[in-house]
Scaffold this motif. Structure first.
Motif, PDB file in Angstrom:
ATOM      1  N   PRO A   1       5.551   0.038   7.454  1.00 44.76           N
ATOM      2  CA  PRO A   1       4.420   0.969   7.518  1.00 44.76           C
ATOM      3  C   PRO A   1       4.807   2.346   6.967  1.00 44.76           C
ATOM      4  N   PRO A   2       3.824   3.150   6.570  1.00 52.06           N
ATOM      5  CA  PRO A   2       4.110   4.455   5.958  1.00 52.06           C
ATOM      6  C   PRO A   2       5.083   5.348   6.735  1.00 52.06           C
ATOM      7  N   PRO A   3       4.986   5.483   8.062  1.00 54.02           N
ATOM      8  CA  PRO A   3       5.963   6.354   8.737  1.00 54.02           C
ATOM      9  C   PRO A   3       7.404   5.871   8.569  1.00 54.02           C
ATOM     10  N   LEU A   4       7.623   4.563   8.587  1.00 48.62           N
ATOM     11  CA  LEU A   4       8.974   4.033   8.415  1.00 48.62           C
ATOM     12  C   LEU A   4       9.427   4.138   6.964  1.00 48.62           C
ATOM     13  N   GLN A   5       8.511   3.987   6.015  1.00 53.30           N
ATOM     14  CA  GLN A   5       8.864   4.152   4.607  1.00 53.30           C
ATOM     15  C   GLN A   5       9.339   5.578   4.348  1.00 53.30           C
ATOM     16  N   GLU A   6       8.657   6.557   4.957  1.00 49.25           N
ATOM     17  CA  GLU A   6       9.042   7.958   4.781  1.00 49.25           C
ATOM     18  C   GLU A   6      10.418   8.213   5.384  1.00 49.25           C
ATOM     19  N   LYS A   7      10.711   7.613   6.539  1.00 45.32           N
ATOM     20  CA  LYS A   7      12.024   7.792   7.157  1.00 45.32           C
ATOM     21  C   LYS A   7      13.123   7.201   6.290  1.00 45.32           C
ATOM     22  N   VAL A   8      12.874   6.033   5.720  1.00 41.78           N
ATOM     23  CA  VAL A   8      13.867   5.390   4.860  1.00 41.78           C
ATOM     24  C   VAL A   8      14.104   6.244   3.614  1.00 41.78           C
ATOM     25  N   GLN A   9      13.034   6.762   3.023  1.00 44.44           N
ATOM     26  CA  GLN A   9      13.174   7.588   1.830  1.00 44.44           C
ATOM     27  C   GLN A   9      13.922   8.882   2.147  1.00 44.44           C
ATOM     28  N   THR A  10      13.596   9.509   3.274  1.00 41.04           N
ATOM     29  CA  THR A  10      14.279  10.739   3.677  1.00 41.04           C
ATOM     30  C   THR A  10      15.751  10.470   3.923  1.00 41.04           C
ATOM     31  N   SER A  11      16.050   9.373   4.580  1.00 45.60           N
ATOM     32  CA  SER A  11      17.438   9.014   4.849  1.00 45.60           C
ATOM     33  C   SER A  11      18.203   8.761   3.548  1.00 45.60           C
ATOM     34  N   ALA A  12      17.575   8.095   2.612  1.00 42.96           N
ATOM     35  CA  ALA A  12      18.219   7.814   1.321  1.00 42.96           C
ATOM     36  C   ALA A  12      18.483   9.107   0.558  1.00 42.96           C
TER      37      ALA A  12
ATOM     38  N   MET B   1       0.840  -1.180   0.000  1.00 47.58           N
ATOM     39  CA  MET B   1       0.000   0.000   0.000  1.00 47.58           C
ATOM     40  C   MET B   1       0.875   1.230   0.000  1.00 47.58           C
ATOM     41  N   ALA B   2       0.509   2.145  -0.842  1.00 49.96           N
ATOM     42  CA  ALA B   2       1.317   3.346  -0.921  1.00 49.96           C
ATOM     43  C   ALA B   2       0.410   4.567  -0.925  1.00 49.96           C
ATOM     44  N   GLY B   3       1.010   5.687  -0.684  1.00 47.91           N
ATOM     45  CA  GLY B   3       0.296   6.941  -0.807  1.00 47.91           C
ATOM     46  C   GLY B   3      -0.742   7.161   0.269  1.00 47.91           C
ATOM     47  N   ILE B   4      -1.780   7.859  -0.120  1.00 46.86           N
ATOM     48  CA  ILE B   4      -2.808   8.299   0.824  1.00 46.86           C
ATOM     49  C   ILE B   4      -3.581   7.121   1.408  1.00 46.86           C
ATOM     50  N   VAL B   5      -3.829   6.095   0.609  1.00 46.93           N
ATOM     51  CA  VAL B   5      -4.574   4.931   1.104  1.00 46.93           C
ATOM     52  C   VAL B   5      -3.781   4.244   2.213  1.00 46.93           C
ATOM     53  N   GLY B   6      -2.485   4.092   2.016  1.00 48.23           N
ATOM     54  CA  GLY B   6      -1.640   3.479   3.036  1.00 48.23           C
ATOM     55  C   GLY B   6      -1.611   4.288   4.309  1.00 48.23           C
ATOM     56  N   LYS B   7      -1.514   5.618   4.170  1.00 43.69           N
ATOM     57  CA  LYS B   7      -1.477   6.479   5.349  1.00 43.69           C
ATOM     58  C   LYS B   7      -2.789   6.429   6.125  1.00 43.69           C
TER      59      LYS B   7
ATOM     60  N   THR C   1      -5.006   3.992   6.060  1.00 47.85           N
ATOM     61  CA  THR C   1      -5.112   2.653   6.637  1.00 47.85           C
ATOM     62  C   THR C   1      -4.242   2.539   7.884  1.00 47.85           C
ATOM     63  N   TRP C   2      -3.037   3.097   7.828  1.00 47.83           N
ATOM     64  CA  TRP C   2      -2.135   3.081   8.986  1.00 47.83           C
ATOM     65  C   TRP C   2      -2.762   3.808  10.169  1.00 47.83           C
ATOM     66  N   LYS C   3      -3.327   4.989   9.928  1.00 45.94           N
ATOM     67  CA  LYS C   3      -3.944   5.756  11.014  1.00 45.94           C
ATOM     68  C   LYS C   3      -5.142   5.005  11.604  1.00 45.94           C
ATOM     69  N   ALA C   4      -5.941   4.390  10.748  1.00 46.67           N
ATOM     70  CA  ALA C   4      -7.089   3.623  11.234  1.00 46.67           C
ATOM     71  C   ALA C   4      -6.621   2.432  12.068  1.00 46.67           C
ATOM     72  N   MET C   5      -5.583   1.762  11.587  1.00 48.95           N
ATOM     73  CA  MET C   5      -5.061   0.589  12.300  1.00 48.95           C
ATOM     74  C   MET C   5      -4.521   0.989  13.671  1.00 48.95           C
ATOM     75  N   THR C   6      -3.756   2.072  13.729  1.00 49.22           N
ATOM     76  CA  THR C   6      -3.216   2.493  15.027  1.00 49.22           C
ATOM     77  C   THR C   6      -4.330   2.956  15.951  1.00 49.22           C
ATOM     78  N   GLY C   7      -5.371   3.559  15.385  1.00 49.69           N
ATOM     79  CA  GLY C   7      -6.513   3.974  16.209  1.00 49.69           C
ATOM     80  C   GLY C   7      -7.239   2.787  16.810  1.00 49.69           C
ATOM     81  N   VAL C   8      -7.441   1.765  16.015  1.00 50.63           N
ATOM     82  CA  VAL C   8      -8.126   0.560  16.501  1.00 50.63           C
ATOM     83  C   VAL C   8      -7.297  -0.130  17.591  1.00 50.63           C
ATOM     84  N   ILE C   9      -5.989  -0.124  17.438  1.00 48.96           N
ATOM     85  CA  ILE C   9      -5.120  -0.736  18.451  1.00 48.96           C
ATOM     86  C   ILE C   9      -5.030   0.143  19.692  1.00 48.96           C
TER      87      ILE C   9
END
Length: 122
Positions: free
Chosen positions: A89-100, A1-7, A9-17
């Protein structure tokens, strides 16, 4: 999952947990307080009848509870995400991309400086 849908979905998943984790942490904090002190926890530390020691103790215990709750929620959601998607997950993907990107900029700077040094020495 990428982009807005992934983000989303990630927020919904963390909210449910986060909901059951928050309830469990809240109950645990209250139980720790009752175990350590004979009286009920000060639900309103700003109340004039609450002592400074109780207010500070409750604030510290609550802060630890919030930190632990965030840790459990984030780690749980990350584990679940990896299990369902096989990706980070999207937050870690963004960190990896920023680091690269940072590493690529640093490499370009180094190679540019090395090229200029070679030109000057020649």
């Amino acid at each position: 999952m990428a982009g807005i849908v992934g983000k989303v979905t990630w927020k919904a998943m963390t909210g449910v947990i986060a909901i059951p984790v928050g309830i469990a942490v809240s109950k645990s904090i209250a139980q720790v307080w009752i175990t350590a002190r004979p009286d009920n926890p000060p639900r309103r530390p700003t109340d004039p009848n609450v002592s400074w020691g109780d207010a500070a103790g409750w604030a510290a215990l609550s802060a630890v509870g919030v930190a632990v709750g965030q840790l459990i929620t984030t780690k749980g959601a990350t584990t679940l995400w990896r299990g369902l998607t096989g990706d980070e997950p999207p937050p870690l993907q963004e960190k990896v991309q920023t680091s690269a990107r940072r590493q690529a900029r640093a490499n370009r700077r180094i190679s540019t400086r090395a090229g200029k040094a070679l030109e000057q020495s020649a």
